[in-house]
Motif scaffolding. Structure first.
Motif, PDB file in Angstrom:
ATOM      1  N   ALA A 301     -56.372 -22.123 -71.936  1.00 54.55           N
ATOM      2  CA  ALA A 301     -55.442 -21.794 -70.852  1.00 54.55           C
ATOM      3  C   ALA A 301     -54.300 -22.803 -70.856  1.00 54.55           C
ATOM      4  O   ALA A 301     -54.314 -23.778 -70.111  1.00 54.55           O
ATOM      5  CB  ALA A 301     -56.145 -21.799 -69.504  1.00 54.55           C
ATOM      6  N   GLY A 302     -53.339 -22.581 -71.725  1.00 54.10           N
ATOM      7  CA  GLY A 302     -52.199 -23.495 -71.767  1.00 54.10           C
ATOM      8  C   GLY A 302     -52.107 -24.225 -73.094  1.00 54.10           C
ATOM      9  O   GLY A 302     -52.314 -23.668 -74.164  1.00 54.10           O
ATOM     10  N   LYS A 303     -51.822 -25.512 -73.023  1.00 50.21           N
ATOM     11  CA  LYS A 303     -51.612 -26.327 -74.218  1.00 50.21           C
ATOM     12  C   LYS A 303     -52.865 -26.382 -75.081  1.00 50.21           C
ATOM     13  O   LYS A 303     -53.990 -26.466 -74.582  1.00 50.21           O
ATOM     14  CB  LYS A 303     -51.228 -27.747 -73.802  1.00 50.21           C
ATOM     15  N   ALA A 304     -52.660 -26.333 -76.413  1.00 46.53           N
ATOM     16  CA  ALA A 304     -53.787 -26.460 -77.348  1.00 46.53           C
ATOM     17  C   ALA A 304     -53.281 -27.118 -78.613  1.00 46.53           C
ATOM     18  O   ALA A 304     -52.742 -26.471 -79.504  1.00 46.53           O
ATOM     19  CB  ALA A 304     -54.398 -25.099 -77.651  1.00 46.53           C
ATOM     20  N   GLN A 305     -53.434 -28.436 -78.695  1.00 48.93           N
ATOM     21  CA  GLN A 305     -52.993 -29.180 -79.867  1.00 48.93           C
ATOM     22  C   GLN A 305     -54.051 -30.200 -80.254  1.00 48.93           C
ATOM     23  O   GLN A 305     -54.629 -30.890 -79.408  1.00 48.93           O
ATOM     24  CB  GLN A 305     -51.652 -29.857 -79.597  1.00 48.93           C
TER      25      GLN A 305
END
Length: 583
Positions: A301-305
């Motif tokens: 849910a959102g940023k994925a790095q």
């Protein structure tokens, strides 16, 4: 003849079966009773298994059979374990060829055995794994890890990722589930990790069980500090009681302590918590954001790095998927078992308790694809729910019982709707767990609010999750709710809700006027008992119009449709059961 697949080590006489009922002695050896027969398969995001540090966002085909080698109180997959034999014989099995075709058609990158334990279908799982790898698919599973060393080594040769669910570290914890010792499970973790398999561990956290969870973390850290630990806040299903469930706050405080032992700790079954997100250990900023996605599940849910902006690398195997798969309806991890239990909840009220009848209906639900959008939509709409009751009544020859149940509900529903037709409508916000986890606009809880004469302000939120989404403080305050309800399925006490509101500056009319409510378990979703929830909401929103004696209504419902007095039940989060009997 001794079965050497799991550590239970059953001595099975010729013609007999082992404790899991999935293996038999045919006179020449120990063989599977239902080989190469899978109960269900559907695509899911890998986080719903849950696996968090292996190819985040990957779309995998989740498969299951039936049965388990352990027997744990409050099992989330109770129907797959307690009704294993009739389900296995229900005639709805999928073959290995079916699974490989589905994986290809659905563009899955892997296959994962979950929902029940693969050890009870181990030769079948191994054959599937070998063929899946030939097709270039990754292979994984969720298991309790209570297997022999030989089975662990065999699994090591065939699996790319494994999630191991721990019951604790003490032999007492394992004896409560029908095992002898915790040692074989930690041996399995070590063998898989040393064999190059990506391993994640989860542990059940029961109230007052902090010391055992901390000990789990120490034992995991001794194998490898890079193994993620998932803390499963215990939610009482089956025969477990509410007194075993710790609060979300207690779970969050425990996770803070665990991170002094292991860096990668996550909290499940806790809507609204920030403890599903992977934070950079160096700069503390979020790197992989996740939120609650049903029992034992999460979702990106959102940023994925994987590499933080500060340069710190997170120990994740593989790359992040460029697209996040979003499961329809009741699909996704253990939400599927809850979907089956919602059907069971209606059947229970109709008096259907024959195992063969239950298995036939569940098998039909799985085979038809009903767990997708259809069941979800019917469960979340009042009139469609009543139609579903009659549909199931017809399928089971219980039309009279169906008319009695729908008549009971319809009489009270129509009375409430008629009384509030011209009444002023207060603004109502519905949360699950923490107040900032907002239920979706289309949920049944919202329909109950509207039927009870309220404005369901969650409809103004412009995005959805399963079963809702985490919203910002600013979004919450802008909704200006006059009443705040917390779902009965995964709830928080009124005291914890008010504490959260104070800590986060959620100064809205509902808080100012102390109009904050925690719903009774499973009285507002998933069971025909939602009619009791509707009456409860009506009493709160319009005390000038309604004065339902809720305990008397509950006793009338429980006696009529469960055959037990309301006060005789120890309540829990199960949809199908009215609660365990008081001793």
């Amino acid at each position: 003849m001794k079965c050497e697949i799991c550590e239970v080590g059953c001595d099975i006489p010729e013609g007999g079966v082992g404790r899991c009922r999935m293996y038999e002695n045919n006179g020449t050896g120990i063989v599977e009773r239902y080989p190469d027969a899978f109960l269900a398969a559907f695509p899911v995001a890998i986080e719903t298994l849950p696996v968090l540090h292996f190819f985040p966002g990957a779309k995998v085909l989740q498969v299951c059979t039936v049965g388990c080698n352990l027997s744990c109180g409050g099992c989330v997959s109770e129907m797959l374990v307690e009704h294993a034999e009739p389900l296995a014989a229900s005639g709805t099995a999928l073959t290995t060829d079916d699974l490989l075709r589905l994986a290809n058609d659905q563009a899955c990158t892997g296959i994962a055995f979950a929902l029940n334990d693969p050890i009870v279908s181990f030769p079948t799982f191994c054959r599937l794994a070998e063929r899946a790898r030939e097709k270039g698919l990754s292979v994984g599973c969720s298991t309790n890890g209570y297997m022999t060393e030989a089975s662990a080594l065999r699994l090591c040769e065939r699996a790319d990722f494994v999630s191991i669910g721990l019951k604790g570290t003490t032999d007492e914890s394992y004896r409560a589930c029908g095992a002898r010792s915790a040692a074989p499970v930690f041996r399995t973790i070590r063998l898989l990790h040393e064999g190059g398999v990506h391993v994640e561990a989860s542990v059940v956290y029961r109230r007052d069980g902090e010391d055992e969870v901390l000990d789990v973390a120490r034992k995991i850290a001794a194998i490898s500090p890079d193994i993620p630990l998932q803390v499963m806040r215990f939610v009482p299903f089956g025969d477990a009681g509410l007194d075993e469930e710790p609060t979300i706050y207690a779970g969050e405080e425990l996770c803070d302590r665990l991170r002094d032992i292991l860096p990668w700790v996550y909290l499940f079954n806790s809507p609204g918590t920030a403890n599903l997100t992977t934070f950079c250990p160096a700069c503390k900023k979020p790197c992989i954001e996740r939120e609650f996605f049903g029992p034992m599940g999460s979702h990106l849910a959102g940023k994925a790095q994987i590499v933080c902006d500060c340069g710190q690398t997170i120990p994740v195997r593989g790359s992040v998927s460029p697209e996040v798969y979003y499961e329809p309806g009741m699909m996704g991890g253990y939400r599927a078992t809850r979907g089956l239990e919602m059907v069971w909840a209606i059947l229970t009220c109709l008096g259907v308790d024959d195992r063969a009848d239950l298995a036939r209906i569940w098998g039909g639900v799985l085979q038809s694809g009903m767990l997708g959008r259809e069941l979800h939509d019917r469960m979340n709409n009042i009139d469609a729910y009543l139609d579903l009751i009659m549909d199931l009544a017809h399928r089971t020859g219980r039309e009279e019982e169906g008319r009695e149940l729908t008549g009971y509900i319809r009489k009270r529903l129509d009375y409430i709707r008629g009384r509030v037709a011209d009444a002023p409508r207060p603004r109502v916000f519905y949360a699950m767990g923490h107040p900032l986890f907002a239920l979706n606009p289309g949920r049944l809880e919202g329909k109950l609010v509207e039927a009870a004469g309220g404005i369901y302000v969650n409809r103004a939120i412009g995005r959805e999750g399963k079963p809702g989404v985490t919203i910002s403080r600013e979004e919450f305050v802008a909704l200006e709710p006059e009443y705040l309800f917390t779902s009965g399925f995964l709830t928080s006490s009124v005291e914890d809700t008010l504490r959260y509101c104070a800590e986060h500056g959620l100064d809205v009319p509902a808080v100012q006027n102390q109009r904050v409510y925690s719903m009774h378990p499973s009285w507002d979703f998933g069971s025909p008992r939602w009619i009791l929830g509707l009456m409860t909401i009506a009493n709160a929103l319009h005390p000038d119009l309604f004065a339902f004696r809720i305990e008397e209504e509950a006793d009338r419902f429980y006696r009529r449709f469960y055959g037990v007095p309301y006060r005789a039940a120890v309540h829990n989060r199960s949809f199908a059961h009215p609660g365990t009997r008081r001793q």
